[in-house]
Design an enzyme around this catalytic site. Sequence first.
Site, PDB file in Angstrom:
ATOM      1  CG  HIS A 126      -1.740   1.186   1.369  1.00 16.64           C
ATOM      2  ND1 HIS A 126      -2.868   1.402   0.606  1.00 16.64           N
ATOM      3  CD2 HIS A 126      -1.583   2.278   2.154  1.00 16.64           C
ATOM      4  CE1 HIS A 126      -3.364   2.571   0.930  1.00 16.64           C
ATOM      5  NE2 HIS A 126      -2.611   3.124   1.856  1.00 16.64           N
ATOM      6  NE  ARG A 129      -2.072  -0.747  -4.867  1.00 15.29           N
ATOM      7  CZ  ARG A 129      -2.872  -1.180  -3.895  1.00 15.29           C
ATOM      8  NH1 ARG A 129      -3.622  -0.353  -3.232  1.00 15.29           N
ATOM      9  NH2 ARG A 129      -2.908  -2.454  -3.597  1.00 15.29           N
ATOM     10  CG  ASN A 241       9.897  11.483  14.092  1.00 12.08           C
ATOM     11  OD1 ASN A 241       9.842  11.532  12.871  1.00 12.08           O
ATOM     12  ND2 ASN A 241       9.720  10.367  14.779  1.00 12.08           N
ATOM     13  CE1 TYR A 245       4.707  14.526  11.978  1.00  8.91           C
ATOM     14  CE2 TYR A 245       6.671  13.501  12.902  1.00  8.91           C
ATOM     15  CZ  TYR A 245       5.630  13.502  11.990  1.00  8.91           C
ATOM     16  OH  TYR A 245       5.511  12.469  11.085  1.00  8.91           O
ATOM     17  NE  ARG A 288       3.163   7.704   7.360  1.00  9.17           N
ATOM     18  CZ  ARG A 288       3.148   6.760   6.437  1.00  9.17           C
ATOM     19  NH1 ARG A 288       2.072   6.022   6.251  1.00  9.17           N
ATOM     20  NH2 ARG A 288       4.211   6.559   5.697  1.00  9.17           N
ATOM     21  CB  THR A 300       8.907   5.974   5.886  1.00  8.65           C
ATOM     22  OG1 THR A 300       9.588   5.845   7.151  1.00  8.65           O
ATOM     23  CG2 THR A 300       9.808   6.642   4.891  1.00  8.65           C
ATOM     24  N   GLY A 303      10.089   5.324  11.285  1.00 13.04           N
ATOM     25  CA  GLY A 303      11.159   5.877  12.130  1.00 13.04           C
ATOM     26  C   GLY A 303      11.122   5.369  13.568  1.00 13.04           C
ATOM     27  CG  LEU A 304       8.546   7.084  16.476  1.00 14.00           C
ATOM     28  CD1 LEU A 304       7.231   7.485  17.118  1.00 14.00           C
ATOM     29  CD2 LEU A 304       9.710   7.565  17.342  1.00 14.00           C
TER      30      LEU A 304
END
Length: 342
Positions: A126, A129, A241, A245, A288, A300, A303-304
């Site tokens: 997914h 894609r 991050n 953020y 996410r 992506t 990361g965590l």
Amino acid sequence: MPHEIEVEQYLGCLTNALDAVSQAVFVHDSSGTLIFDNAAARDLGAARHEEAGLMRAIEEAIASGRAGRFKDRSFSIFGPPRRDFSIRTRPASPERQHIVVTVIEDLTIRNQLDTIRRDFVANVSHELRTPIGALGLLAETLAFEEDPKVRQRLANRIQNEAFRVSKIIDDLLDLSRIESEGASQQADIDFVELVTEVLDQAAPAAELAGVSLQFELSGSNFMYHGDKRQLRSALANLVDNSIKYSEKESSVNLELTRTPSTIEISVIDHGIGIPQKDLERIFERFYRVDQARSRQTGGTGLGLSIVRHAVGNHNGVVEVESREGSGSTFRIVLPTKGEEQK
Ligand code: ADP
């Protein structure tokens, strides 16, 4: 025909062998009397009150077997937690059709792993894609576009999408290496140096985002033995991050602290924060809070997961505190060598 003592020894060996297998094995005679159970079956029998539903399903299977109907069944306890079992009955031998051998296998972990694997493949497909679809469309449009300015814009977008695909693949490879290798490349690490390296690397992104990076030390002796590449990757993801953020003109603080038994690194931002309900899930692959924001900032969703595995490989933990609208603190706590050896 073996000598009597040999038969006894042989049966002793068989019993020990059956005690060593994880499946529960029962043997019932034609009157339904239990004539053999292995160690796993005895454990199951001891837990018969908690496993009442399973025991009923086993009894039904044995009754069918005694009546000459042998078939494989599955049984699930829906919990939570969910647990899955297979129940197989067989005649003891072609001549002894009414002696029933029953084998019960706990399939819970195998089924969970299958589900994780299936979900992971579906998620990766997914995730790939979307940018690959975009690449196709952009290339098609580019082929028929004559305006040089529009062509340039389309080319830039193609580059961005290609970058996104390669970032997803890089993160997947990173994660799979960190998961499968453990902390394999052990070396002496000076954490002050490591944090400085990560901050230097993050400086251009911070500048672009209008975020200032601060670094503070508390204590001394920040030498640590571990996998430098993994720990750098973990810290770089947290810093990345914290910048992504945060809003313009805010600051990100890194605090490196030495305690008698740990080295701790906190990455503190004053950004958008994380809703309480999402805190438990943010370490899952591809999870996410805000899909759109993560995509827009080139995230992506891996990361965590990388952070958690890299820190776990060093017997450490990652803690997070966050308030929506006021910011987040991620803290890596690593036990130092002396403590690990205790
Ligand atoms: P991503 O690549 O999307 O940033 P991560 O695995 O690094 O993926 O993080 C998972 C999610 O956790 C992010 O999409 C974001 O919603 C949230 N998150 C992580 N770090 C922060 C942070 N410092 N502040 C706010 N939200 C964060």
